[in-house]
Design a protein around this motif. Structure first.
Motif, PDB file in Angstrom:
ATOM      1  N   PRO A   8       0.697  -1.248   0.016  1.00  0.00           N
ATOM      2  CA  PRO A   8      -0.027  -0.008   0.050  1.00  0.00           C
ATOM      3  C   PRO A   8       0.788   1.202  -0.064  1.00  0.00           C
ATOM      4  N   ASN A   9       2.112   1.173   0.424  1.00  0.00           N
ATOM      5  CA  ASN A   9       3.148   2.379   0.313  1.00  0.00           C
ATOM      6  C   ASN A   9       4.428   1.627   0.679  1.00  0.00           C
ATOM      7  N   ARG A  10       5.350   2.597   0.354  1.00  0.00           N
ATOM      8  CA  ARG A  10       6.702   2.071   0.266  1.00  0.00           C
ATOM      9  C   ARG A  10       7.013   1.473   1.632  1.00  0.00           C
ATOM     10  N   GLY A  12      -0.869   4.239  -2.200  1.00  0.00           N
ATOM     11  CA  GLY A  12      -2.121   3.703  -2.852  1.00  0.00           C
ATOM     12  C   GLY A  12      -3.399   4.658  -2.833  1.00  0.00           C
ATOM     13  N   GLU A  13      -4.524   4.227  -3.252  1.00  0.00           N
ATOM     14  CA  GLU A  13      -5.726   4.743  -3.311  1.00  0.00           C
ATOM     15  C   GLU A  13      -6.320   4.543  -2.023  1.00  0.00           C
ATOM     16  N   HIS A  28      -1.176   5.841   5.831  1.00  0.00           N
ATOM     17  CA  HIS A  28      -2.406   5.333   6.295  1.00  0.00           C
ATOM     18  C   HIS A  28      -2.831   4.374   5.171  1.00  0.00           C
ATOM     19  N   TYR A  29      -3.377   2.962   5.473  1.00  0.00           N
ATOM     20  CA  TYR A  29      -3.819   1.910   4.703  1.00  0.00           C
ATOM     21  C   TYR A  29      -4.996   1.376   5.102  1.00  0.00           C
ATOM     22  N   ASP A  30      -5.407   0.218   4.284  1.00  0.00           N
ATOM     23  CA  ASP A  30      -6.649  -0.520   4.682  1.00  0.00           C
ATOM     24  C   ASP A  30      -7.945   0.261   4.867  1.00  0.00           C
ATOM     25  N   THR A  31      -7.839   1.672   4.405  1.00  0.00           N
ATOM     26  CA  THR A  31      -8.674   2.811   4.682  1.00  0.00           C
ATOM     27  C   THR A  31     -10.157   2.124   4.074  1.00  0.00           C
ATOM     28  N   PHE A  32     -10.136   1.597   2.853  1.00  0.00           N
ATOM     29  CA  PHE A  32     -11.573   1.003   2.495  1.00  0.00           C
ATOM     30  C   PHE A  32     -12.171   0.187   3.520  1.00  0.00           C
ATOM     31  N   PHE A  33     -11.396  -0.948   3.941  1.00  0.00           N
ATOM     32  CA  PHE A  33     -11.890  -1.855   4.950  1.00  0.00           C
ATOM     33  C   PHE A  33     -12.481  -1.081   6.364  1.00  0.00           C
ATOM     34  N   GLN A  34     -11.588  -0.153   6.749  1.00  0.00           N
ATOM     35  CA  GLN A  34     -11.911   0.774   7.717  1.00  0.00           C
ATOM     36  C   GLN A  34     -13.320   1.302   7.562  1.00  0.00           C
ATOM     37  N   ALA A  35     -13.689   1.960   6.373  1.00  0.00           N
ATOM     38  CA  ALA A  35     -14.845   2.741   5.992  1.00  0.00           C
ATOM     39  C   ALA A  35     -15.918   1.664   6.119  1.00  0.00           C
ATOM     40  N   ASN A  36     -15.621   0.622   5.346  1.00  0.00           N
ATOM     41  CA  ASN A  36     -16.926  -0.526   5.605  1.00  0.00           C
ATOM     42  C   ASN A  36     -17.287  -0.970   6.963  1.00  0.00           C
ATOM     43  N   LEU A  37     -16.170  -0.856   7.882  1.00  0.00           N
ATOM     44  CA  LEU A  37     -16.324  -1.691   9.291  1.00  0.00           C
ATOM     45  C   LEU A  37     -17.223  -0.493   9.793  1.00  0.00           C
ATOM     46  N   MET A  38     -16.992   0.786   9.715  1.00  0.00           N
ATOM     47  CA  MET A  38     -17.700   1.734  10.415  1.00  0.00           C
ATOM     48  C   MET A  38     -19.140   1.887   9.925  1.00  0.00           C
ATOM     49  N   GLU A  39     -19.532   1.661   8.710  1.00  0.00           N
ATOM     50  CA  GLU A  39     -20.734   1.532   8.227  1.00  0.00           C
ATOM     51  C   GLU A  39     -21.362   0.288   8.628  1.00  0.00           C
ATOM     52  N   LEU A  40     -20.681  -0.935   8.846  1.00  0.00           N
ATOM     53  CA  LEU A  40     -21.363  -1.990   9.246  1.00  0.00           C
ATOM     54  C   LEU A  40     -21.726  -2.052  10.542  1.00  0.00           C
ATOM     55  N   ALA A  41     -20.696  -1.285  11.521  1.00  0.00           N
ATOM     56  CA  ALA A  41     -20.960  -1.140  12.950  1.00  0.00           C
ATOM     57  C   ALA A  41     -20.663   0.367  13.300  1.00  0.00           C
TER      58      ALA A  41
END
Length: 404
Positions: A157-159, A326-327, A292-305
């Protein structure tokens, strides 16, 4: 905390062992290598990389022993788990009698006064007996001393960060936040503790987040699909607080320990049929936005919970050149704060929160000290600083957990 140069108690002797770590390690290692020739093939080729945790562990045993060298059950239980972990080296239970003799030689070489040698020796023999008992019990139970897993994917996700996915082929059980000793053929005799970033599953799939810092971690971060890794027995405990009013402060890849724990809370809420009583806030800390990485998972987790909140803290707004970030999710915003704890205390009710800090040892220790300075009761702080040998910290320091 300071101790006299000539120790008169086992606690003071433990401090001396920490100060004279090289003498202790060298003498113990020489004795073991001379009496168990096979051990030369098990540990790191470079002597300085072998038995790095030895001095802190010996000191910890001495500091938790009675005046006569006896060990209480809590200490013996921890050493029992250490014995299970050490089965990955392939040594039989009989090795611990020789190891006790080696420790006696090492402690003497590190400056143990004659009047403490008897009680120190009893403490070491009690420790070795507990580890031998654990080895014997695990052997009888047919527990595997280690597992092999194959790297199936590597993302960058980054160097500075690698996300490595492995498959063990068989179920590999561990609890969220535990750490697992890992080695590869590229690291002969060297083990590093890594924390799985996902809960255990029946397929034996594991994911590790690795920061490209230090020789061994850099080698692990350069993994390629098809590489074979060896995994030892999971160790450690993570989060002893109830699942409410939790405030996590994760530095860098410390997020890997928080991630599966949050998923376990989501599963607990699902089983309970309600999210009432569950509340967790995460302050993910990184030097700059691209770290910062894994941000898509983090956003989905907050929406789920919705009872989980994740803040992203950075020390500066601009990424360094050639970071190769990365994105990231469009939902991410950043809190800029040179000292991350300032961002935390400005948003949380410190008097009613339970704080969990995890990540590199220097950042975690600074964060813990800052929280205490802000009036947080140390009993409401659980610190997991990552450093080799850190899980054997003195009683006046928080124990460390894993190495990134």
């Amino acid at each position: 905390m300071t101790y006299p140069a000539h120790p008169t108690t086992l606690t003071q002797l433990g401090a001396l062992m920490r100060d004279n770590a090289e003498a202790l390690r060298s003498a113990t290692q020489d004795y073991l290598y001379n009496h168990v020739v096979e051990s030369r093939q098990i540990f790191a080729i470079r002597a300085a990389e072998a038995h790095v945790e030895l001095a802190p562990a010996v000191a910890w045993v001495l500091e938790h022993a009675e005046a006569d060298g006896a060990l209480a059950q809590p200490a013996l239980r921890r050493l029992y788990e250490l014995g299970r972990d050490h089965r990955r080296h392939g040594f039989p239970e009989q090795i611990y009698a020789v190891f006790a003799d080696a420790l006696r030689a090492g402690i003497k070489a590190a400056g143990c006064p004659e009047e403490l040698q008897g009680s120190a020796d009893r403490a070491m023999r009690a420790a070795c007996a507990a580890m031998a008992e654990a080895t014997h019990a695990a052997d009888l139970a047919g527990a595997a001393p280690a597992h092999t897993a194959t790297v199936v994917a590597v993302e960058r996700p980054n160097r500075h960060t690698a996300v490595v996915r492995l498959e063990a082929g068989l179920p590999f059980d561990y609890h969220p936040g535990q750490h697992i000793p890992v080695t590869t053929p590229h690291l002969p005799g060297m083990w590093r503790y890594l924390t799985p970033a996902s809960p255990a599953d029946t397929a034996g799939q594991l994911t590790f987040h690795i920061t490209d810092v230090g020789e061994a971690s850099s080698m692990l971060a350069k993994a390629r699909p098809g590489d074979q890794w060896t995994l030892g027995t999971p160790r450690g405990e993570f989060v002893n607080f109830p699942g409410f009013n939790l405030v996590f402060i994760s530095y860098g890849a410390g997020w890997a320990a928080v991630r599966p724990y949050l998923l376990s809370l989501v599963e607990a809420a699902r089983r309970a049929g309600t999210s009432a009583g569950f509340k967790a806030t995460v302050y993910a800390v990184a030097p700059s936005p691209g770290e910062h990485y894994d941000t898509f998972f983090q956003a989905n987790l907050m929406e789920l919970a919705p009872w989980i909140t994740i803040h992203h803290v950075v020390r500066r707004e601009e990424d360094p050149w050639l970071l190769g970030a990365g994105e990231r999710s469009a939902d991410v915003s950043f809190i800029v704060s040179e000292e991350p704890i300032d961002a935390v205390v400005g948003r949380e009710k410190v008097s009613v929160s339970n704080f969990v800090l995890v990540g590199p040892s220097d950042r975690v220790r600074v964060g813990r000290d800052r929280l205490i300075a802000e009036g947080v009761n140390p009993d409401y702080i659980e610190a997991h600083p990552w450093e080799r040998g850190g899980q054997w910290a003195r009683a006046d320091q928080p124990p460390a957990q894993t190495e990134f």
